[in-house]
Design a protein around this motif. Structure first.
Motif, PDB file in Angstrom:
ATOM      1  N   HIS A 104       0.841  -1.277  -0.250  1.00 47.94           N
ATOM      2  CA  HIS A 104       0.121   0.181   0.069  1.00 47.94           C
ATOM      3  C   HIS A 104       0.958   1.271  -0.057  1.00 47.94           C
ATOM      4  CE1 HIS A 104      -2.515  -3.132   1.440  1.00 47.94           C
ATOM      5  NE2 HIS A 104      -3.668  -2.387   1.043  1.00 47.94           N
ATOM      6  N   ALA A 105       0.179   2.460  -0.471  1.00 44.21           N
ATOM      7  CA  ALA A 105       0.817   3.517  -0.492  1.00 44.21           C
ATOM      8  C   ALA A 105       1.031   4.172   0.948  1.00 44.21           C
ATOM      9  CB  ALA A 105       0.229   4.762  -1.416  1.00 44.21           C
ATOM     10  N   GLY A 106       0.250   3.533   1.913  1.00 43.66           N
ATOM     11  CA  GLY A 106      -0.055   4.190   3.078  1.00 43.66           C
ATOM     12  C   GLY A 106      -1.017   3.447   3.854  1.00 43.66           C
ATOM     13  N   PHE A 107      -0.856   3.690   5.513  1.00 44.24           N
ATOM     14  CA  PHE A 107      -1.955   3.141   6.256  1.00 44.24           C
ATOM     15  C   PHE A 107      -2.370   4.297   7.171  1.00 44.24           C
ATOM     16  CE2 PHE A 107       1.478   0.059   4.918  1.00 44.24           C
ATOM     17  CZ  PHE A 107       0.603  -0.985   4.851  1.00 44.24           C
ATOM     18  N   ARG A 108      -3.825   3.934   7.494  1.00 40.56           N
ATOM     19  CA  ARG A 108      -4.441   4.830   8.369  1.00 40.56           C
ATOM     20  C   ARG A 108      -4.218   4.266   9.742  1.00 40.56           C
ATOM     21  NH1 ARG A 108      -8.400   3.985   4.492  1.00 40.56           N
ATOM     22  NH2 ARG A 108      -8.646   5.717   3.103  1.00 40.56           N
ATOM     23  N   LEU A 109      -4.158   4.969  10.713  1.00 41.56           N
ATOM     24  CA  LEU A 109      -4.121   4.560  12.161  1.00 41.56           C
ATOM     25  C   LEU A 109      -5.277   5.116  12.863  1.00 41.56           C
ATOM     26  CD1 LEU A 109      -0.596   5.368  13.048  1.00 41.56           C
ATOM     27  CD2 LEU A 109      -1.404   3.250  12.123  1.00 41.56           C
ATOM     28  N   PRO A 110      -6.116   4.512  13.633  1.00 39.83           N
ATOM     29  CA  PRO A 110      -7.318   5.144  14.291  1.00 39.83           C
ATOM     30  C   PRO A 110      -6.730   5.930  15.520  1.00 39.83           C
ATOM     31  CG  PRO A 110      -7.595   2.793  14.062  1.00 39.83           C
ATOM     32  CD  PRO A 110      -6.080   2.936  13.599  1.00 39.83           C
ATOM     33  N   ALA A 125     -16.505   4.946  18.340  1.00 34.68           N
ATOM     34  CA  ALA A 125     -15.830   4.903  16.981  1.00 34.68           C
ATOM     35  C   ALA A 125     -14.674   6.116  17.018  1.00 34.68           C
ATOM     36  CB  ALA A 125     -16.861   5.527  15.911  1.00 34.68           C
ATOM     37  N   ARG A 126     -13.642   5.362  16.408  1.00 24.95           N
ATOM     38  CA  ARG A 126     -12.181   6.242  16.295  1.00 24.95           C
ATOM     39  C   ARG A 126     -12.084   6.612  14.589  1.00 24.95           C
ATOM     40  NH1 ARG A 126      -8.405   1.679  17.996  1.00 24.95           N
ATOM     41  NH2 ARG A 126      -9.925   0.561  16.892  1.00 24.95           N
ATOM     42  N   ASN A 127     -11.904   7.823  14.465  1.00 22.36           N
ATOM     43  CA  ASN A 127     -11.672   8.215  13.106  1.00 22.36           C
ATOM     44  C   ASN A 127     -10.107   7.713  12.831  1.00 22.36           C
ATOM     45  OD1 ASN A 127     -13.954   9.519  12.712  1.00 22.36           O
ATOM     46  ND2 ASN A 127     -13.147  11.412  13.917  1.00 22.36           N
ATOM     47  N   GLY A 128     -10.032   7.332  11.455  1.00 18.80           N
ATOM     48  CA  GLY A 128      -8.465   6.770  11.034  1.00 18.80           C
ATOM     49  C   GLY A 128      -8.104   7.950  10.359  1.00 18.80           C
ATOM     50  N   HIS A 129      -6.479   8.099  10.545  1.00 11.32           N
ATOM     51  CA  HIS A 129      -5.848   9.162  10.051  1.00 11.32           C
ATOM     52  C   HIS A 129      -4.688   8.642   9.086  1.00 11.32           C
ATOM     53  CE1 HIS A 129      -8.099  12.557  12.131  1.00 11.32           C
ATOM     54  NE2 HIS A 129      -8.219  11.473  13.050  1.00 11.32           N
ATOM     55  N   LEU A 130      -4.314   9.049   8.018  1.00  9.36           N
ATOM     56  CA  LEU A 130      -3.268   8.551   7.077  1.00  9.36           C
ATOM     57  C   LEU A 130      -1.995   9.290   7.769  1.00  9.36           C
ATOM     58  CD1 LEU A 130      -2.089   7.093   4.898  1.00  9.36           C
ATOM     59  CD2 LEU A 130      -2.798   8.916   3.272  1.00  9.36           C
ATOM     60  N   ARG A 131      -1.245   8.171   8.717  1.00  8.18           N
ATOM     61  CA  ARG A 131      -0.032   8.878   9.269  1.00  8.18           C
ATOM     62  C   ARG A 131       1.065   7.968   8.966  1.00  8.18           C
ATOM     63  NH1 ARG A 131      -0.823  12.463  13.368  1.00  8.18           N
ATOM     64  NH2 ARG A 131      -2.884  13.479  13.197  1.00  8.18           N
ATOM     65  N   LEU A 132       0.808   6.746   8.340  1.00 10.36           N
ATOM     66  CA  LEU A 132       2.079   6.148   7.923  1.00 10.36           C
ATOM     67  C   LEU A 132       2.077   5.815   6.744  1.00 10.36           C
ATOM     68  CD1 LEU A 132       4.268   3.911   9.007  1.00 10.36           C
ATOM     69  CD2 LEU A 132       2.558   2.149   9.262  1.00 10.36           C
ATOM     70  N   VAL A 145      -5.062  24.919   8.256  1.00 12.00           N
ATOM     71  CA  VAL A 145      -5.580  24.308   9.414  1.00 12.00           C
ATOM     72  C   VAL A 145      -5.550  22.695   9.590  1.00 12.00           C
ATOM     73  CG1 VAL A 145      -7.234  24.607  11.204  1.00 12.00           C
ATOM     74  CG2 VAL A 145      -6.975  26.456  10.281  1.00 12.00           C
ATOM     75  N   HIS A 146      -6.503  22.376   8.665  1.00  8.48           N
ATOM     76  CA  HIS A 146      -6.374  20.816   8.525  1.00  8.48           C
ATOM     77  C   HIS A 146      -5.840  20.122   7.664  1.00  8.48           C
ATOM     78  CE1 HIS A 146      -9.391  20.778  11.942  1.00  8.48           C
ATOM     79  NE2 HIS A 146     -10.012  21.516  11.353  1.00  8.48           N
ATOM     80  N   ALA A 147      -4.639  20.531   7.108  1.00  2.00           N
ATOM     81  CA  ALA A 147      -3.959  19.797   6.115  1.00  2.00           C
ATOM     82  C   ALA A 147      -3.527  18.471   6.487  1.00  2.00           C
ATOM     83  CB  ALA A 147      -2.333  20.764   6.045  1.00  2.00           C
ATOM     84  N   SER A 148      -3.503  17.511   5.616  1.00  2.00           N
ATOM     85  CA  SER A 148      -3.483  16.190   5.859  1.00  2.00           C
ATOM     86  C   SER A 148      -2.630  15.637   4.831  1.00  2.00           C
ATOM     87  CB  SER A 148      -4.704  15.573   6.008  1.00  2.00           C
ATOM     88  OG  SER A 148      -5.684  15.720   4.877  1.00  2.00           O
ATOM     89  N   VAL A 149      -2.239  14.310   4.888  1.00  4.17           N
ATOM     90  CA  VAL A 149      -1.586  13.599   3.837  1.00  4.17           C
ATOM     91  C   VAL A 149      -2.396  12.886   2.804  1.00  4.17           C
ATOM     92  CG1 VAL A 149      -0.154  11.580   3.415  1.00  4.17           C
ATOM     93  CG2 VAL A 149       0.444  12.873   5.475  1.00  4.17           C
ATOM     94  N   VAL A 150      -2.222  13.029   1.630  1.00  4.06           N
ATOM     95  CA  VAL A 150      -2.850  12.601   0.498  1.00  4.06           C
ATOM     96  C   VAL A 150      -2.163  11.567  -0.350  1.00  4.06           C
ATOM     97  CG1 VAL A 150      -4.654  14.433  -0.109  1.00  4.06           C
ATOM     98  CG2 VAL A 150      -2.557  14.677  -1.040  1.00  4.06           C
ATOM     99  N   ALA A 151      -2.590  10.362  -0.605  1.00  3.70           N
ATOM    100  CA  ALA A 151      -1.572   9.595  -1.120  1.00  3.70           C
ATOM    101  C   ALA A 151      -2.194   9.172  -2.655  1.00  3.70           C
ATOM    102  CB  ALA A 151      -1.788   8.198  -0.377  1.00  3.70           C
ATOM    103  N   ASP A 152      -1.110   8.609  -3.497  1.00  4.79           N
ATOM    104  CA  ASP A 152      -1.329   8.559  -4.782  1.00  4.79           C
ATOM    105  C   ASP A 152      -1.148   6.820  -4.841  1.00  4.79           C
ATOM    106  OD1 ASP A 152      -1.477   7.954  -7.570  1.00  4.79           O
ATOM    107  OD2 ASP A 152       0.502   8.765  -7.906  1.00  4.79           O
ATOM    108  N   GLY A 153      -2.016   6.095  -4.265  1.00  2.02           N
ATOM    109  CA  GLY A 153      -2.174   4.579  -4.409  1.00  2.02           C
ATOM    110  C   GLY A 153      -3.250   4.118  -3.030  1.00  2.02           C
ATOM    111  N   PRO A 154      -3.336   2.800  -2.999  1.00  2.00           N
ATOM    112  CA  PRO A 154      -4.231   2.241  -2.159  1.00  2.00           C
ATOM    113  C   PRO A 154      -3.526   2.634  -0.753  1.00  2.00           C
ATOM    114  CG  PRO A 154      -2.894   0.651  -3.190  1.00  2.00           C
ATOM    115  CD  PRO A 154      -2.501   1.728  -3.767  1.00  2.00           C
ATOM    116  N   VAL A 155      -4.749   2.706   0.185  1.00  5.49           N
ATOM    117  CA  VAL A 155      -4.556   2.973   1.589  1.00  5.49           C
ATOM    118  C   VAL A 155      -5.408   1.992   2.444  1.00  5.49           C
ATOM    119  CG1 VAL A 155      -4.893   4.842   3.328  1.00  5.49           C
ATOM    120  CG2 VAL A 155      -4.063   5.567   1.175  1.00  5.49           C
TER     121      VAL A 155
END
Length: 261
Positions: A104-110, A125-132, A145-155
């Motif tokens: 995968h291009a990345g992994f979300r962590l709850p 319920a925990r929200n998943g965030h793309l951190r890895l 403010v809420h900038a986050s990671v965007v991945a080019d590939g499956p997560v």
């Protein structure tokens, strides 16, 4: 099989109260990168004590600052944490397994949130965030403010993993943050030309409260969960109320849009 080497990336500003716990939980990583924006407390000393690569750069916005830290890293696989976020016990093993020949291009962590005097119940319920993620296929976006990671590939979400956000220790801190964040989002929403502001301002806050308190089971957190749901709904209201105000200012000669400098 050997796993991919990992760089942990953290940006800081006067985070001496939380940084030590954050870095203790990731001291197994091959590299820790700390990019500071001018701390006057013991933040830099704590980072160096943990063997981190430390640099200082003036803060211009969350997304660009995070991307600078990511670009400083030696390894391609990045674990992106805030200075008040702490990996839960057992998450190391989950991450290390995921980094063995990852597809995968990345992994979300709850993420579990701190709710004032307690921490979010594990059964809510925990929200998943793309951190890895693999930085060759992912980068920070430019949302204020809420900038986050965007991945080019499956997560993929690592549901057995967990980390805790140690922020918002009291209601006053939470209210101050949502006031600041809601103002920071106005320019982004104006650029997007978001429509139906009035309808969103009226309808979305109560729907948000019901989703948080009932569907996401924040009621398991007692009064803390109720207050967190109410303040979350207020945050939603403020975002659209300030957007409405900014649009009126733009259309009224002599007035300045909200959030302007």
């Amino acid at each position: 099989m050997r796993r991919e080497p990992l760089s942990v990336v953290v940006i800081t500003f006067n985070n001496a109260d939380t940084l030590d716990a954050c870095l203790v939980a990731v001291d197994w990583a091959e590299e820790i990168v700390v990019l500071d924006s001018g701390s006057t407390d013991d933040t830099l000393a704590i980072a160096r004590r943990h063997g981190a690569r430390v640099a200082v750069h003036p803060f211009d916005d969350y997304g660009p600052q995070k991307q600078r830290a990511i670009d400083m890293a030696t390894h391609d696989w990045i674990l992106n944490l805030d200075a008040d976020e702490i990996l839960s016990p057992g998450t190391r093993a989950v991450i290390e397994r995921a980094l063995i020949a990852p597809r995968h291009a990345g992994f979300r962590l709850p993420r579990r949130e701190r709710m004032f005097w307690t921490v979010q119940h594990r059964l809510s319920a925990r929200n998943g965030h793309l951190r890895l993620f693999d930085r060759r296929r992912a980068r920070m976006n430019d949302v204020e403010v809420h900038a986050s990671v965007v991945a080019d590939g499956p997560v993929k979400t690592l549901r057995a993993a967990d980390f805790v956000n140690a922020g918002d220790a009291d209601i006053a801190s939470r209210v101050e943050k949502i006031n600041r964040y809601s103002s920071g989002l106005v320019a982004h929403k104006l650029r997007r030309g978001q429509r139906f502001t009035g309808l969103r301002m009226v309808c979305y806050p109560p729907l948000f409260f019901l989703r948080q308190y009932l569907l996401k089971r924040y009621f398991l957190n007692g009064w803390a969960g109720f207050i967190a749901s109410v303040t979350g709904a207020f945050y939603v209201f403020l975002k659209y109320a300030k957007l409405h105000e900014a649009r009126r200012a733009v259309s009224t000669p002599g007035r300045r849009p909200a959030g302007g400098s």
